[in-house]
Design a protein around this motif. Structure first.
Motif, mmCIF file in Angstrom:
data_model
loop_
_atom_site.group_PDB
_atom_site.id
_atom_site.type_symbol
_atom_site.label_atom_id
_atom_site.label_comp_id
_atom_site.label_asym_id
_atom_site.label_seq_id
_atom_site.Cartn_x
_atom_site.Cartn_y
_atom_site.Cartn_z
ATOM 1 N N ARG A 12 0.855 -1.189 0.000
ATOM 2 C CA ARG A 12 0.000 0.000 0.000
ATOM 3 C C ARG A 12 0.887 1.233 0.000
ATOM 4 N N ARG A 13 0.305 2.338 -0.395
ATOM 5 C CA ARG A 13 1.045 3.592 -0.338
ATOM 6 C C ARG A 13 1.119 4.039 1.122
ATOM 7 N N PRO A 14 2.323 4.262 1.653
ATOM 8 C CA PRO A 14 2.452 4.568 3.081
ATOM 9 C C PRO A 14 1.749 5.859 3.473
ATOM 10 N N ASP A 15 1.240 5.866 4.675
ATOM 11 C CA ASP A 15 0.714 7.082 5.283
ATOM 12 C C ASP A 15 1.822 7.635 6.171
ATOM 13 N N GLY A 16 2.635 8.523 5.611
ATOM 14 C CA GLY A 16 3.831 8.969 6.304
ATOM 15 C C GLY A 16 5.022 8.157 5.842
ATOM 16 N N ASP A 21 5.524 -3.161 7.196
ATOM 17 C CA ASP A 21 4.201 -3.676 6.845
ATOM 18 C C ASP A 21 3.697 -3.143 5.508
ATOM 19 N N ASP A 22 4.350 -2.106 4.979
ATOM 20 C CA ASP A 22 3.953 -1.569 3.676
ATOM 21 C C ASP A 22 4.508 -2.398 2.520
ATOM 22 N N PHE A 23 5.332 -3.394 2.840
ATOM 23 C CA PHE A 23 5.941 -4.244 1.825
ATOM 24 C C PHE A 23 5.679 -5.705 2.170
#
Length: 333
Positions: A12-16, A21-23
């Motif tokens: 997902r596109r990171p929030d900040g 966990d974004d990968f």
């Protein structure tokens, strides 16, 4: 050769700032090369902060495509030819890192020779520093050079290169006392200033009381502001990075504003320019030739932090952004 291999994809596109966990690490069939492609078994790939911009979606004027959720990460990699039109067993440099097997086009591969004593040196980020110092700023006898982000992939090379080109004094910035000690003990920096240890301009006044002649800036922000304040008459500033924006939790990696005293730039005749390797296609071969000579003579070192194995790769970019590496960050397969 196994039937499947592992690769790292964006979830997902990171929030900040990105977190592990974004990968995700996924298994996929080993790809088969199409006509004009080569099957390469990767051995090493580079973790570079520019990925923060690519996954943040702000890629205007960036010569690389954005990364969307579900995409496999990419970047500079070294691997061994397994199949295809190139000689099997040859090492090549290409841009399909973050996976165990890749299928770059033959035209996207660069055959590696013995110009460097260790092939991993081809992942060093010294070309930009060398190009900026030789094409934009020059180095004159007696010059004091200030390198921002000195403990990073570019900065650890830049200070050494400046010294080899004749700089009289080399000062760097970093955010860690331990890294500051390593810069001075291992890489020949004369002094360092610490981010977070007080105003950078006051620290610079102490360690470079006669001012700064050359700035090689990889950060921007407060550090570039302070560098302009300390600039001597005729100082030359080369911009080779924008980490202040790329590593900010409040930005998406595609901007890096800085406050510059234009009155000082004007009255002191300071020049400031951004370096792009695309504009200087002759630099890479010249750099590698000199880099190889300096490495063999023991005059320069290539510091990097090793991330061992694909299982640790999803956390490699967050670790780099958190400052847990010294020099380049390289995943070793």
């Amino acid at each position: 050769m196994t039937a499947t291999h592992r690769l790292v994809r964006l979830v997902r596109r990171p929030d900040g700032l990105p977190t592990p966990d974004d990968f995700t690490l996924v298994h996929a069939p080993v790809p088969r090369p199409d006509a004009g492609q080569v099957l390469v078994r990767n051995t090493h790939f580079l973790v570079f902060p520019g990925l923060r911009t690519l996954i943040g979606g702000e890629t205007r004027d960036v010569p690389l495509p954005p990364l969307h959720p579900g995409d496999t990460l990419f970047g500079p990699a070294i691997g061994e030819v397994v199949d295809g039109p190139l000689e099997k067993g040859r090492l090549v440099l290409h841009l399909q890192g973050w996976r165990e097997y890749a299928t770059p086009a033959v035209t996207e591969c660069r055959l590696l020779d013995d110009v460097l004593p260790d092939p991993v040196g081809h992942l060093a980020q010294g070309s930009a520093a060398y190009g900026a110092l030789t094409r934009l700023t020059g180095v004159r006898e007696g010059d004091t050079v200030f390198v921002t982000g000195a403990a990073g992939a570019v900065g650890t090379m830049a200070g050494q290169i400046a010294r080899m080109l004749g700089a009289a004094r080399v000062v760097g910035s970093t955010g860690s006392p331990d890294k500051a000690r390593r810069l001075e003990r291992e890489l020949g920096y004369d002094a360092t200033v610490l981010r977070g240890a007080g105003p950078i301009d006051r620290q610079l006044a102490r360690v470079a009381p006669d001012g700064i002649d050359i700035v090689l800036d990889t950060v921007g922000g407060e550090q570039l502001t302070a560098a302009v304040h300390a600039a001597n008459h005729g100082a030359r500033i080369a911009l080779v990075g924008a980490l202040d924006g790329q590593l900010s939790p409040d930005r998406a990696g595609g901007s890096a504003p800085a406050v510059l005293d234009t009155f000082r730039l004007l009255t002191r005749g300071v020049t400031i320019a951004g370096y792009s390797g695309v504009d200087h296609p002759d630099v890479e071969a010249e750099w590698e030739s000199r880099f190889g000579e300096w490495l063999r003579a023991g005059d320069i070192h290539f510091p990097y932090t090793t991330v061992r194995g694909m299982k640790h790769a999803p956390g490699a970019l967050p670790a780099l952004i958190a400052g847990r590496s010294f020099g380049a960050s390289i995943v070793e397969l």
